[in-house]
Design a protein around this motif. Structure first.
Motif, PDB file in Angstrom:
ATOM      1  N   THR A 160     -20.461 -73.689  85.455  1.00 41.92           N
ATOM      2  CA  THR A 160     -21.321 -73.916  84.289  1.00 41.92           C
ATOM      3  C   THR A 160     -22.608 -73.111  84.399  1.00 41.92           C
ATOM      4  O   THR A 160     -23.054 -72.486  83.436  1.00 41.92           O
ATOM      5  N   LEU A 161     -23.200 -73.106  85.586  1.00 38.51           N
ATOM      6  CA  LEU A 161     -24.439 -72.353  85.785  1.00 38.51           C
ATOM      7  C   LEU A 161     -24.215 -70.856  85.603  1.00 38.51           C
ATOM      8  O   LEU A 161     -24.971 -70.185  84.883  1.00 38.51           O
ATOM      9  N   THR A 162     -23.194 -70.315  86.246  1.00 41.60           N
ATOM     10  CA  THR A 162     -22.991 -68.866  86.206  1.00 41.60           C
ATOM     11  C   THR A 162     -22.550 -68.387  84.828  1.00 41.60           C
ATOM     12  O   THR A 162     -23.014 -67.338  84.363  1.00 41.60           O
ATOM     13  N   ILE A 163     -21.671 -69.132  84.159  1.00 40.70           N
ATOM     14  CA  ILE A 163     -21.227 -68.705  82.830  1.00 40.70           C
ATOM     15  C   ILE A 163     -22.372 -68.779  81.834  1.00 40.70           C
ATOM     16  O   ILE A 163     -22.557 -67.884  81.000  1.00 40.70           O
ATOM     17  N   THR A 164     -23.169 -69.840  81.914  1.00 41.14           N
ATOM     18  CA  THR A 164     -24.327 -69.956  81.010  1.00 41.14           C
ATOM     19  C   THR A 164     -25.299 -68.812  81.216  1.00 41.14           C
ATOM     20  O   THR A 164     -25.780 -68.194  80.253  1.00 41.14           O
ATOM     21  N   LEU A 165     -25.597 -68.486  82.470  1.00 42.10           N
ATOM     22  CA  LEU A 165     -26.505 -67.376  82.758  1.00 42.10           C
ATOM     23  C   LEU A 165     -25.928 -66.045  82.283  1.00 42.10           C
ATOM     24  O   LEU A 165     -26.648 -65.203  81.737  1.00 42.10           O
ATOM     25  N   SER A 166     -24.625 -65.850  82.460  1.00 33.44           N
ATOM     26  CA  SER A 166     -23.990 -64.607  82.023  1.00 33.44           C
ATOM     27  C   SER A 166     -24.084 -64.440  80.516  1.00 33.44           C
ATOM     28  O   SER A 166     -24.369 -63.344  80.010  1.00 33.44           O
ATOM     29  N   LEU A 175     -31.418 -54.930  95.460  1.00 31.06           N
ATOM     30  CA  LEU A 175     -32.200 -54.706  94.248  1.00 31.06           C
ATOM     31  C   LEU A 175     -33.013 -53.430  94.322  1.00 31.06           C
ATOM     32  O   LEU A 175     -33.314 -52.820  93.292  1.00 31.06           O
ATOM     33  N   SER A 176     -33.382 -53.004  95.535  1.00 33.61           N
ATOM     34  CA  SER A 176     -34.135 -51.758  95.651  1.00 33.61           C
ATOM     35  C   SER A 176     -33.319 -50.581  95.128  1.00 33.61           C
ATOM     36  O   SER A 176     -33.867 -49.670  94.487  1.00 33.61           O
ATOM     37  N   GLU A 177     -32.019 -50.588  95.373  1.00 37.66           N
ATOM     38  CA  GLU A 177     -31.169 -49.513  94.866  1.00 37.66           C
ATOM     39  C   GLU A 177     -31.039 -49.587  93.351  1.00 37.66           C
ATOM     40  O   GLU A 177     -30.955 -48.559  92.671  1.00 37.66           O
ATOM     41  N   ARG A 188     -26.135 -61.495  78.528  1.00 36.77           N
ATOM     42  CA  ARG A 188     -25.462 -60.608  77.571  1.00 36.77           C
ATOM     43  C   ARG A 188     -26.170 -60.612  76.228  1.00 36.77           C
ATOM     44  O   ARG A 188     -26.280 -59.575  75.574  1.00 36.77           O
ATOM     45  N   ARG A 189     -26.646 -61.762  75.827  1.00 33.94           N
ATOM     46  CA  ARG A 189     -27.396 -61.830  74.567  1.00 33.94           C
ATOM     47  C   ARG A 189     -28.692 -61.021  74.673  1.00 33.94           C
ATOM     48  O   ARG A 189     -29.085 -60.330  73.719  1.00 33.94           O
ATOM     49  N   LEU A 190     -29.353 -61.116  75.827  1.00 30.90           N
ATOM     50  CA  LEU A 190     -30.573 -60.348  76.020  1.00 30.90           C
ATOM     51  C   LEU A 190     -30.280 -58.850  76.003  1.00 30.90           C
ATOM     52  O   LEU A 190     -31.022 -58.068  75.390  1.00 30.90           O
ATOM     53  N   GLU A 191     -29.195 -58.444  76.654  1.00 31.48           N
ATOM     54  CA  GLU A 191     -28.813 -57.032  76.640  1.00 31.48           C
ATOM     55  C   GLU A 191     -28.507 -56.572  75.219  1.00 31.48           C
ATOM     56  O   GLU A 191     -28.877 -55.465  74.813  1.00 31.48           O
ATOM     57  N   GLY A 192     -27.825 -57.427  74.453  1.00 27.47           N
ATOM     58  CA  GLY A 192     -27.509 -57.070  73.072  1.00 27.47           C
ATOM     59  C   GLY A 192     -28.763 -56.898  72.229  1.00 27.47           C
ATOM     60  O   GLY A 192     -28.846 -55.978  71.407  1.00 27.47           O
ATOM     61  N   ARG A 193     -29.745 -57.762  72.430  1.00 28.06           N
ATOM     62  CA  ARG A 193     -31.002 -57.630  71.686  1.00 28.06           C
ATOM     63  C   ARG A 193     -31.712 -56.332  72.038  1.00 28.06           C
ATOM     64  O   ARG A 193     -32.234 -55.636  71.157  1.00 28.06           O
ATOM     65  N   PRO A 207     -27.310 -54.637  85.812  1.00 28.58           N
ATOM     66  CA  PRO A 207     -27.047 -54.907  87.238  1.00 28.58           C
ATOM     67  C   PRO A 207     -27.974 -55.965  87.823  1.00 28.58           C
ATOM     68  O   PRO A 207     -27.591 -56.713  88.726  1.00 28.58           O
ATOM     69  N   LEU A 208     -29.199 -56.053  87.293  1.00 28.98           N
ATOM     70  CA  LEU A 208     -30.117 -57.079  87.763  1.00 28.98           C
ATOM     71  C   LEU A 208     -29.586 -58.469  87.411  1.00 28.98           C
ATOM     72  O   LEU A 208     -29.660 -59.405  88.220  1.00 28.98           O
ATOM     73  N   GLY A 209     -29.049 -58.594  86.213  1.00 30.31           N
ATOM     74  CA  GLY A 209     -28.453 -59.862  85.814  1.00 30.31           C
ATOM     75  C   GLY A 209     -27.249 -60.226  86.665  1.00 30.31           C
ATOM     76  O   GLY A 209     -27.057 -61.393  87.042  1.00 30.31           O
ATOM     77  N   ASN A 210     -26.425 -59.224  86.990  1.00 35.10           N
ATOM     78  CA  ASN A 210     -25.270 -59.484  87.852  1.00 35.10           C
ATOM     79  C   ASN A 210     -25.704 -59.972  89.230  1.00 35.10           C
ATOM     80  O   ASN A 210     -25.098 -60.885  89.807  1.00 35.10           O
TER      81      ASN A 210
END
Length: 268
Positions: free
Chosen positions: A241-247, A146-148, A251-256, A191-194
């Motif tokens: 289910t956890l990873t797809i929901t978070l993704s 995350l530092s990078e 993506r919605r947050l990035e779109g906003r 990248p933080l979300g990934n």
């Protein structure tokens, strides 16, 4: 011409939802699957707790390392680079075992060395819970990555805006808080979300310490009932289910944020 990002209909999500629905229908009402789901869902809260705590700590440490790597002092920059390069080169599983069985006992011994002469009481290795050893190890490992991410986000801010902030008389802390950080966040969010999604999956490694997350509960359950296929199918389904929901949420947050920038409402 390639389609614009985010304009494709999510057929993959429709297919995944169809497979999930077919699986749920096929096992609905089966006493074995009901008990299995109840057992594994208890581990979901442990998985989310470990992931959340480790992510917060790694973000704080990663931001500190990013600022150190951009310091005006060479020694500070070299210390940050040393940490990042060394920790990134160690597998997360090895780091987890090292922190749990070498680092944690060393911390307990250091505490006893300082606290005993002062009458503050001594600690034992068992007083350092395995779940916190796991959280600490994941935070140490992901802080290097995350530092990078944070460093790249800070460097993406145009120098002209920083110079303008200096001309307005803003102090370094004010420039970072009001000019650099808001723009860097937009850059680092994908990248933080990934990395957050990757941390959800890597949290399964804490099962080697006996932490009762989804993976560990699945392992114990499979050993007791010998139905490995059914058990690990359910474990994989929970993680998917956890990873797809978070993704999707990310993506919605990035779109906003993207739409906000397009409207000109996200300036420094």
């Amino acid at each position: 011409m390639s389609p614009a990002p985010g304009r494709d209909f999510p057929w993959w999500l429709l297919a995944a939802a169809g497979l999930l629905g077919a699986y749920v229908v096929s096992v609905w009402g089966d006493p074995f699957y009901v008990d299995l789901a109840r057992t594994l869902l208890r581990g979901v809260w442990v998985t989310l707790g470990v992931t959340g705590a480790a992510f917060v700590l790694s973000c704080l440490a990663g931001m500190g390392l990013a600022l150190m790597s951009l310091s005006r002092w060479v020694a500070v920059r070299q210390v940050a680079r040393f940490y990042v390069e060394i920790v990134r080169g160690v597998p997360v599983l090895v780091l987890l075992l090292y922190v749990a069985f070498v680092g944690a006992p060393a911390l307990v011994a250091a505490w006893n060395w300082v606290a005993e002469p002062l009458g503050l009481g001594t600690a034992r290795n068992r007083d350092f819970p395995l779940i916190w050893r796991a959280i600490l190890a994941l935070a140490i490992g992901y802080a290097a990555f995350l530092s990078e991410v944070f460093r790249a986000g800070i460097l993406s801010v145009e120098g002209g805006q920083i110079e303008a902030a200096k001309a307005l008389g803003l102090r370094p802390g004010q420039r970072f808080r009001h000019v650099v950080l808001p723009q860097a966040v937009r850059t680092v969010l994908p990248p933080l979300g990934n990395d957050f999604v990757a941390l959800v999956k890597d949290s399964s490694l804490v099962s080697v310490l006996g932490v009762l997350d989804v993976t560990q509960l699945g392992k114990v359950t499979a050993v007791s009932n010998f139905r490995y296929l059914e058990t690990y199918n359910m474990v994989a389904l929970i993680y998917l289910t956890l990873t797809i929901t978070l993704s999707i949420l990310l993506r919605r947050l990035e779109g906003r944020l993207r739409r906000k920038v397009a409207r000109g409402g996200a300036g420094p």
